[in-house]
Design a protein around this motif. Structure first.
Motif, PDB file in Angstrom:
ATOM      1  N   ALA A 462       0.847  -1.197   0.000  1.00  0.00           N
ATOM      2  CA  ALA A 462       0.000   0.000   0.000  1.00  0.00           C
ATOM      3  C   ALA A 462       0.884   1.249   0.000  1.00  0.00           C
ATOM      4  O   ALA A 462       1.882   1.306   0.722  1.00  0.00           O
ATOM      5  CB  ALA A 462      -0.904  -0.001   1.223  1.00  0.00           C
ATOM      6  N   HIS A 463       0.530   2.238  -0.825  1.00  0.00           N
ATOM      7  CA  HIS A 463       1.280   3.490  -0.873  1.00  0.00           C
ATOM      8  C   HIS A 463       0.325   4.671  -0.708  1.00  0.00           C
ATOM      9  O   HIS A 463      -0.725   4.708  -1.343  1.00  0.00           O
ATOM     10  CB  HIS A 463       2.005   3.652  -2.215  1.00  0.00           C
ATOM     11  CG  HIS A 463       3.044   2.621  -2.490  1.00  0.00           C
ATOM     12  ND1 HIS A 463       4.338   2.729  -2.024  1.00  0.00           N
ATOM     13  CD2 HIS A 463       2.989   1.454  -3.174  1.00  0.00           C
ATOM     14  CE1 HIS A 463       5.037   1.680  -2.432  1.00  0.00           C
ATOM     15  NE2 HIS A 463       4.239   0.879  -3.128  1.00  0.00           N
ATOM     16  N   PRO A 464       0.696   5.678   0.109  1.00  0.00           N
ATOM     17  CA  PRO A 464      -0.088   6.911   0.181  1.00  0.00           C
ATOM     18  C   PRO A 464       0.323   7.870  -0.932  1.00  0.00           C
ATOM     19  O   PRO A 464       1.488   8.250  -1.029  1.00  0.00           O
ATOM     20  CB  PRO A 464       0.277   7.482   1.558  1.00  0.00           C
ATOM     21  CG  PRO A 464       1.636   6.936   1.865  1.00  0.00           C
ATOM     22  CD  PRO A 464       1.775   5.631   1.115  1.00  0.00           C
ATOM     23  N   LEU A 465      -0.622   8.243  -1.784  1.00  0.00           N
ATOM     24  CA  LEU A 465      -0.325   9.103  -2.931  1.00  0.00           C
ATOM     25  C   LEU A 465      -0.746  10.537  -2.627  1.00  0.00           C
ATOM     26  O   LEU A 465      -1.851  10.776  -2.145  1.00  0.00           O
ATOM     27  CB  LEU A 465      -1.065   8.567  -4.160  1.00  0.00           C
ATOM     28  CG  LEU A 465      -0.843   9.291  -5.491  1.00  0.00           C
ATOM     29  CD1 LEU A 465      -0.996   8.301  -6.646  1.00  0.00           C
ATOM     30  CD2 LEU A 465      -1.820  10.446  -5.693  1.00  0.00           C
ATOM     31  N   HIS A 531       3.513  12.199  -5.828  1.00  0.00           N
ATOM     32  CA  HIS A 531       4.483  11.240  -5.288  1.00  0.00           C
ATOM     33  C   HIS A 531       3.879  10.375  -4.191  1.00  0.00           C
ATOM     34  O   HIS A 531       2.775  10.633  -3.708  1.00  0.00           O
ATOM     35  CB  HIS A 531       5.700  11.994  -4.736  1.00  0.00           C
ATOM     36  CG  HIS A 531       5.383  12.936  -3.600  1.00  0.00           C
ATOM     37  ND1 HIS A 531       5.482  12.562  -2.283  1.00  0.00           N
ATOM     38  CD2 HIS A 531       4.971  14.222  -3.593  1.00  0.00           C
ATOM     39  CE1 HIS A 531       5.146  13.596  -1.519  1.00  0.00           C
ATOM     40  NE2 HIS A 531       4.832  14.616  -2.285  1.00  0.00           N
ATOM     41  N   CYS A 532       4.654   9.386  -3.787  1.00  0.00           N
ATOM     42  CA  CYS A 532       4.296   8.589  -2.613  1.00  0.00           C
ATOM     43  C   CYS A 532       4.710   9.367  -1.369  1.00  0.00           C
ATOM     44  O   CYS A 532       5.774   9.980  -1.321  1.00  0.00           O
ATOM     45  CB  CYS A 532       5.015   7.244  -2.638  1.00  0.00           C
ATOM     46  SG  CYS A 532       4.635   6.265  -1.155  1.00  0.00           S
ATOM     47  N   HIS A 533       3.842   9.329  -0.328  1.00  0.00           N
ATOM     48  CA  HIS A 533       4.142  10.084   0.887  1.00  0.00           C
ATOM     49  C   HIS A 533       4.832   9.262   1.970  1.00  0.00           C
ATOM     50  O   HIS A 533       5.024   9.733   3.091  1.00  0.00           O
ATOM     51  CB  HIS A 533       2.899  10.779   1.441  1.00  0.00           C
ATOM     52  CG  HIS A 533       3.194  12.154   1.967  1.00  0.00           C
ATOM     53  ND1 HIS A 533       3.870  12.362   3.149  1.00  0.00           N
ATOM     54  CD2 HIS A 533       2.976  13.378   1.441  1.00  0.00           C
ATOM     55  CE1 HIS A 533       4.012  13.658   3.334  1.00  0.00           C
ATOM     56  NE2 HIS A 533       3.485  14.289   2.309  1.00  0.00           N
ATOM     57  N   ILE A 534       5.222   8.016   1.663  1.00  0.00           N
ATOM     58  CA  ILE A 534       6.239   7.375   2.493  1.00  0.00           C
ATOM     59  C   ILE A 534       7.535   8.059   2.055  1.00  0.00           C
ATOM     60  O   ILE A 534       7.948   7.939   0.907  1.00  0.00           O
ATOM     61  CB  ILE A 534       6.277   5.854   2.265  1.00  0.00           C
ATOM     62  CG1 ILE A 534       4.982   5.223   2.802  1.00  0.00           C
ATOM     63  CG2 ILE A 534       7.512   5.228   2.935  1.00  0.00           C
ATOM     64  CD1 ILE A 534       4.846   3.741   2.521  1.00  0.00           C
ATOM     65  N   PHE A 535       8.122   8.842   2.980  1.00  0.00           N
ATOM     66  CA  PHE A 535       9.174   9.771   2.545  1.00  0.00           C
ATOM     67  C   PHE A 535      10.331   9.052   1.854  1.00  0.00           C
ATOM     68  O   PHE A 535      10.884   9.549   0.877  1.00  0.00           O
ATOM     69  CB  PHE A 535       9.688  10.584   3.750  1.00  0.00           C
ATOM     70  CG  PHE A 535       8.830  11.774   4.081  1.00  0.00           C
ATOM     71  CD1 PHE A 535       7.621  11.624   4.735  1.00  0.00           C
ATOM     72  CD2 PHE A 535       9.230  13.057   3.734  1.00  0.00           C
ATOM     73  CE1 PHE A 535       6.825  12.725   5.041  1.00  0.00           C
ATOM     74  CE2 PHE A 535       8.442  14.164   4.049  1.00  0.00           C
ATOM     75  CZ  PHE A 535       7.252  13.998   4.700  1.00  0.00           C
ATOM     76  N   GLN A 536      10.715   7.875   2.381  1.00  0.00           N
ATOM     77  CA  GLN A 536      11.827   7.183   1.730  1.00  0.00           C
ATOM     78  C   GLN A 536      11.465   6.723   0.310  1.00  0.00           C
ATOM     79  O   GLN A 536      12.353   6.543  -0.513  1.00  0.00           O
ATOM     80  CB  GLN A 536      12.286   5.989   2.575  1.00  0.00           C
ATOM     81  CG  GLN A 536      13.090   6.417   3.796  1.00  0.00           C
ATOM     82  CD  GLN A 536      12.624   5.725   5.046  1.00  0.00           C
ATOM     83  OE1 GLN A 536      11.437   5.780   5.387  1.00  0.00           O
ATOM     84  NE2 GLN A 536      13.531   5.069   5.741  1.00  0.00           N
ATOM     85  N   HIS A 537      10.183   6.510   0.049  1.00  0.00           N
ATOM     86  CA  HIS A 537       9.781   6.140  -1.315  1.00  0.00           C
ATOM     87  C   HIS A 537       9.876   7.347  -2.240  1.00  0.00           C
ATOM     88  O   HIS A 537      10.455   7.264  -3.332  1.00  0.00           O
ATOM     89  CB  HIS A 537       8.352   5.588  -1.320  1.00  0.00           C
ATOM     90  CG  HIS A 537       8.233   4.254  -0.663  1.00  0.00           C
ATOM     91  ND1 HIS A 537       7.070   3.530  -0.650  1.00  0.00           N
ATOM     92  CD2 HIS A 537       9.138   3.508   0.022  1.00  0.00           C
ATOM     93  CE1 HIS A 537       7.251   2.402   0.010  1.00  0.00           C
ATOM     94  NE2 HIS A 537       8.507   2.372   0.438  1.00  0.00           N
ATOM     95  N   GLY A 538       9.293   8.477  -1.807  1.00  0.00           N
ATOM     96  CA  GLY A 538       9.345   9.671  -2.642  1.00  0.00           C
ATOM     97  C   GLY A 538      10.777  10.082  -2.947  1.00  0.00           C
ATOM     98  O   GLY A 538      11.114  10.446  -4.079  1.00  0.00           O
ATOM     99  N   GLY A 541      12.708   7.818  -5.634  1.00  0.00           N
ATOM    100  CA  GLY A 541      12.254   7.630  -7.005  1.00  0.00           C
ATOM    101  C   GLY A 541      10.758   7.659  -7.229  1.00  0.00           C
ATOM    102  O   GLY A 541      10.315   7.853  -8.361  1.00  0.00           O
ATOM    103  N   MET A 542       9.946   7.422  -6.195  1.00  0.00           N
ATOM    104  CA  MET A 542       8.498   7.357  -6.405  1.00  0.00           C
ATOM    105  C   MET A 542       7.936   8.784  -6.377  1.00  0.00           C
ATOM    106  O   MET A 542       7.192   9.176  -5.477  1.00  0.00           O
ATOM    107  CB  MET A 542       7.859   6.462  -5.329  1.00  0.00           C
ATOM    108  CG  MET A 542       6.541   5.852  -5.763  1.00  0.00           C
ATOM    109  SD  MET A 542       5.955   4.601  -4.595  1.00  0.00           S
ATOM    110  CE  MET A 542       6.228   3.095  -5.529  1.00  0.00           C
ATOM    111  N   MET A 543       8.320   9.542  -7.403  1.00  0.00           N
ATOM    112  CA  MET A 543       8.056  10.982  -7.467  1.00  0.00           C
ATOM    113  C   MET A 543       8.029  11.389  -8.926  1.00  0.00           C
ATOM    114  O   MET A 543       8.849  10.940  -9.722  1.00  0.00           O
ATOM    115  CB  MET A 543       9.188  11.713  -6.722  1.00  0.00           C
ATOM    116  CG  MET A 543       9.169  13.216  -6.754  1.00  0.00           C
ATOM    117  SD  MET A 543       8.370  13.962  -5.335  1.00  0.00           S
ATOM    118  CE  MET A 543       9.427  13.450  -3.987  1.00  0.00           C
TER     119      MET A 543
HETATM  120 CU   LIG Z   1       5.279   4.316  -1.244  1.00  0.00          CU
END
Ligand SMILES: [Cu+2]
Length: 550
Positions: A462-465, A531-538, A541-543
């Motif tokens: 699950a990712h918070p967008l 972006h994804c709001h899991i900071f390490q994801h954003g 690259g998830m940005m």
């Molecule tokens: Cu994420």
């Protein structure tokens, strides 16, 4: 030395206020307005290193806005111009900026690495924006955000709806209101952990601190009147942690959230009816009815009616949510990868306590479906889709991830993590300034467009967008079963404007987003992060960007 001895002998001077108990009713300090013009709010915010008490046993040396964690509450009326003189007094090398999460239409003050250069220690920057939607927002760095937010750089921003006094007088809104900023922290000997940027598994799962913080404190106590409703304005400022909240024996009623008040009172969680699907007629949302789920960056406006006797204690409980944490482990001679066994089953923890005190409005009742905005003849209203752009299917915004593992020449297992928006990683170092080239995955639209956007998550996690600058209305969901390939759909069924949404694994959510220019003059044109709001994801690259042309 002599002064210290005198102090020690005599204690605080007579007549001084007793020191405030930091674990009783902690609240973010209000930021004072230094501008006489009632239509302008103006203040200075300084980021600096600080030490604050997490618990009676533990002080932590972190970072703060104006010396407090959470930072100061900005509270303004709808339509106010907010001017913040920001000063960076952080330790050497800690460049930063402030992003105003959820604030719409003020591109020049969005505080991201594509709207401004980072503010170096010793430097300053002035933000100037107009708040055009009532609701609960927050502010935090979008440069080195994972580390900065983890260490304490986060604070709430409330934009009051002009009808709130009338709704309080009508008894629709409670008179007692608290702002609860949720976060978490890991520390070693009173110093926050460095948030991992090199460990692929830590990046994939994100960092969840073992100290649960409500308004910067572990297990604070809030005094609330028995039987009287209390309005809880809740922000999830955690860099990774999903907050599934429950008050055992009670229902948490949601009356609003990110983008202001709702038409009617909602009870969330449990199951929803599927509109189509071969296997299921009910979709399990993964948390129980009467609970509230807040993903990182999300906010909720909740009413609790604390029932019990004076002196009773009610717990605000954090419960685990199965968000698809990954792991790798040996099976025989082979390394395997998958969901960790305890995902969604971690032990519940008490995050705060409500202690009941005497009240005079007992018997207050609240029910699902009761009018909120409807009580003053208003409604959120649905976005018109006339002429809307269809950004579904091939044009969907897609989160995907890829984990790989292999044995190196020495037989040691290695792994890698890739996090993508629309098939590519971008902005991995979160630096660059306005001259930063556009993301290869940037999408363009124009002010005035309405986008019917499919937000798709092809991963099992699950990712918070979060989309900057504009709010959208979620309409429906479509989940693809990983094994059978069968599709289940369900509708949202009510109108709400939000900017941050949970994207469950293997699921699309269909939203409608008007690209309005609420401030006017084309202030909404520019480069906006999505972006994804899991900071390490954003930050790994998830940005990507939504570029809005004038
Ligand atoms: Cu994420």
């Amino acid at each position: 030395m002599i002064l210290l001895l005198v102090w020690a002998c005599h204690g605080p001077p007579d007549g001084a206020d007793a020191p405030r108990d930091p674990w009783l009713d902690p609240e973010p300090p209000a930021l004072a307005d230094e501008n006489d013009d009632p239509s302008v709010f103006e203040a200075t915010i300084t980021a600096s290193a600080t030490t604050w008490p997490l618990s009676p046993e533990l002080d932590v040396a972190g970072l703060a806005y104006n010396g407090s964690v959470p930072g100061p509450l900005i509270r303004v009326q709808l339509g106010t111009e907010v001017i913040v003189h920001f000063e960076n007094d952080l330790p050497a090398g800690f460049d930063t900026a402030i992003h105003w999460h959820g604030i719409e239409g003020n591109n020049a003050s969005d505080g991201t690495p594509v709207t401004q250069d980072a503010v170096m220690p010793g430097d300053s920057f002035t933000y100037d924006f107009v708040v055009t939607r009532a609701g609960l927002f927050w502010y935090h760095p979008h440069v080195r955000g994972a580390q900065g937010v983890f260490e304490g750089l986060y604070a709430p921003l409330v934009v009051d709806d002009p009808d709130e006094p009338a709704l309080r007088d009508l008894g629709v809104l409670p008179k007692d209101e608290r702002v609860l900023v949720l976060s978490d922290l890991s520390e070693l000997a009173g110093t926050p952990w460095s948030v991992e940027v090199d460990n692929p598994m830590e990046i994939m799962n994100g960092t969840e601190g073992e100290h649960l913080l409500v308004n910067g404190r572990e297990d604070p106590v809030f005094e609330v009147a028995a039987g009287e409703p209390v309005r809880l304005r809740i922000v999830n400022s955690s860099i990774t942690r999903f907050w599934r909240l429950a008050v055992p024996g009670h229902t948490l009623y949601r009356i609003g959230g990110q983008g202001g008040l709702l038409d009617r009172v909602r009870v969330e969680g449990g199951t929803v009816g599927a509109t189509s699907g071969a296997d299921a007629t009910q979709v399990d949302l993964g948390y129980e009815r009467g609970e509230i789920l807040l993903v990182p960056g999300e906010r909720a406006d909740v009413v609790l009616v604390p029932n019990g006797d004076v002196g009773d204690a009610l717990e605000l409980v954090w419960k685990d949510f199965a968000r698809g944490r990954h792991g790798m482990w040996m099976e025989g001679d082979t390394m395997v990868m998958g969901d960790v066994a305890d995902d969604g089953t971690r032990p519940s923890e008490t995050a705060a306590t409500f202690r009941l005190v005497a009240g005079d409005r007992a018997g207050w009742a609240l029910a699902e479906g009761d009018p909120v905005l409807g009580a003053v003849g208003r409604s959120v209203g649905a976005v018109s889709t006339a002429g809307a752009l269809d950004w579904s299917g091939d044009r969907a915004m897609t989160f995907d991830e890829n984990m790989d593992m292999w044995q190196d020449a020495d037989g040691i297992w290695q792994m890698s993590t890739e996090l993508h928006v629309d098939g590519a990683a971008w902005m991995e170092d979160m630096m660059g300034g306005p001259s930063q080239p556009e993301a290869p995955t940037a999408v363009h639209a124009q002010i005035g467009d309405v986008i019917e956007w499919e937000l798709r998550n092809t991963s099992h996690m699950a990712h918070p967008l979060h989309i900057h600058g504009f709010s959208f209305q979620p309409i429906s969901y479509e989940h693809v079963d990983e094994e059978s390939g069968s599709i289940t759909t369900w509708d949202v069924g009510y109108d709400e404007y939000i900017d941050t949404i949970l994207l469950p694994g293997d699921t699309s959510v269909f939203v409608r987003m008007p690209l309005a220019d609420p401030v006017g003059g084309g202030a909404a044109a520019g480069r906006w992060m999505r972006h994804c709001h899991i900071f390490q994801h954003g930050e790994n690259g998830m940005m990507s960007e939504l570029v809005v042309d004038p």
